[in-house]
Scaffold this motif. Structure first.
Motif, PDB file in Angstrom:
ATOM      1  N   THR A  23      -6.150  -7.191 -13.131  1.00 20.45           N
ATOM      2  CA  THR A  23      -6.180  -8.556 -12.603  1.00 20.45           C
ATOM      3  C   THR A  23      -7.446  -8.800 -11.769  1.00 20.45           C
ATOM      4  O   THR A  23      -8.133  -9.818 -11.938  1.00 20.45           O
ATOM      5  N   SER A  24      -7.768  -7.876 -10.885  1.00 18.82           N
ATOM      6  CA  SER A  24      -8.981  -8.019 -10.084  1.00 18.82           C
ATOM      7  C   SER A  24     -10.230  -7.947 -10.942  1.00 18.82           C
ATOM      8  O   SER A  24     -11.207  -8.678 -10.719  1.00 18.82           O
ATOM      9  N   ALA A  25     -10.214  -7.082 -11.956  1.00 18.62           N
ATOM     10  CA  ALA A  25     -11.371  -6.953 -12.844  1.00 18.62           C
ATOM     11  C   ALA A  25     -11.596  -8.228 -13.642  1.00 18.62           C
ATOM     12  O   ALA A  25     -12.743  -8.653 -13.843  1.00 18.62           O
ATOM     13  N   ILE A  26     -10.523  -8.852 -14.077  1.00 18.76           N
ATOM     14  CA  ILE A  26     -10.642 -10.103 -14.827  1.00 18.76           C
ATOM     15  C   ILE A  26     -11.266 -11.179 -13.951  1.00 18.76           C
ATOM     16  O   ILE A  26     -12.094 -11.975 -14.421  1.00 18.76           O
ATOM     17  N   THR A  27     -10.883 -11.214 -12.690  1.00 16.77           N
ATOM     18  CA  THR A  27     -11.481 -12.176 -11.767  1.00 16.77           C
ATOM     19  C   THR A  27     -12.988 -11.961 -11.667  1.00 16.77           C
ATOM     20  O   THR A  27     -13.773 -12.925 -11.682  1.00 16.77           O
ATOM     21  N   ALA A  28     -13.408 -10.711 -11.578  1.00 13.40           N
ATOM     22  CA  ALA A  28     -14.847 -10.399 -11.503  1.00 13.40           C
ATOM     23  C   ALA A  28     -15.575 -10.835 -12.765  1.00 13.40           C
ATOM     24  O   ALA A  28     -16.687 -11.377 -12.711  1.00 13.40           O
ATOM     25  N   VAL A  29     -14.946 -10.621 -13.919  1.00 13.38           N
ATOM     26  CA  VAL A  29     -15.545 -11.036 -15.195  1.00 13.38           C
ATOM     27  C   VAL A  29     -15.688 -12.543 -15.249  1.00 13.38           C
ATOM     28  O   VAL A  29     -16.747 -13.079 -15.602  1.00 13.38           O
ATOM     29  N   ARG A  30     -14.634 -13.250 -14.897  1.00 14.39           N
ATOM     30  CA  ARG A  30     -14.672 -14.718 -14.934  1.00 14.39           C
ATOM     31  C   ARG A  30     -15.750 -15.259 -14.008  1.00 14.39           C
ATOM     32  O   ARG A  30     -16.511 -16.155 -14.389  1.00 14.39           O
TER      33      ARG A  30
END
Length: 220
Positions: A23-30
């Motif tokens: 979830t945190s990684a997806i935020t960084a990608v977005r």
């Protein structure tokens, strides 16, 4: 769908076991993609459409009867086929980056390595029902016991998958690592045991390097 498997450069997936921090990684990608001016569609599997979310409930609800491994696999691909048609392909066609929390690699790991189902059958379903492969897959790799410790107490009622034993998740982790080893050009292995800030930095570094390889035609 056809049986051709198209690798799409604007399809980015995040994979990993329980507690890996997707979830945190997806935020960084977005945030990185949006900072560079890209349209971003976030989605997840199983799920992503109203029907696929209902299938997700069938897959994960521990109160229902036990699912045969074959039933689990076919439900996953039913959800995924709907997801691809209703969300992924339209977003890619309009020029967006699609960032998905899990995709077909999870079926190879969970239903293939975890449940012991034939990888050739999964590959056939991938070709015939999905037809898409990510251009980049970020695999957040984490020791099973550490991951389970992170998720302990997160949910009052663990779902069907979360209720599995450690040996199942060890097979799943081995499955993901085998996928990454077989396709080093697509996978980026992220050490998810690091502090969150370090994991986020590793994710954005990997994504930045990948974006640097894309051509104008890839982004069109």
């Amino acid at each position: 769908m056809t049986e051709a498997l198209l690798t799409h450069p604007r399809l980015i997936t995040l994979e990993g076991g329980e507690g890996a921090g997707k979830t945190s990684a997806i935020t960084a990608v977005r945030e990185l993609l949006q900072a560079r001016g890209h349209d971003v569609a976030l989605t997840r599997e199983p799920g992503g459409t109203p029907l696929a979310e209902r299938i997700r409930e069938l897959l994960l609800d521990p109160r229902d009867e036990a699912l045969a491994p074959e039933t689990e696999l076919l439900l996953m691909f039913a959800s995924r086929a709907q997801h691809v048609r209703q969300v992924l392909r339209p977003a890619l066609q309009r020029g967006a980056f699609v960032v998905s929390d899990r995709f077909t690699d999870s079926s190879y790991a969970y239903q293939g390595h975890g449940r012991g189902l034939d990888a050739e059958w999964i590959a056939a379903l991938e070709r015939r029902a999905v037809g898409l492969k990510p251009g980049l897959t970020l695999l957040l790799d984490l020791d099973v016991r550490e991951g389970r410790a992170r998720t302990a107490g997160r949910d009052l009622w663990p779902d069907r998958i979360e209720s599995e034993q450690d040996d199942f998740f060890e097979r799943v982790r081995a499955g993901f690592r085998a996928r990454a080893l077989a396709e080093p050009g697509r996978f980026r292995l992220i050490d998810a045991s690091q502090p969150p800030v370090a994991v986020g930095a590793a994710v954005t570094d990997a994504l930045s390097a990948y974006l640097g390889t894309l051509t104008d035609s890839d982004l069109a």
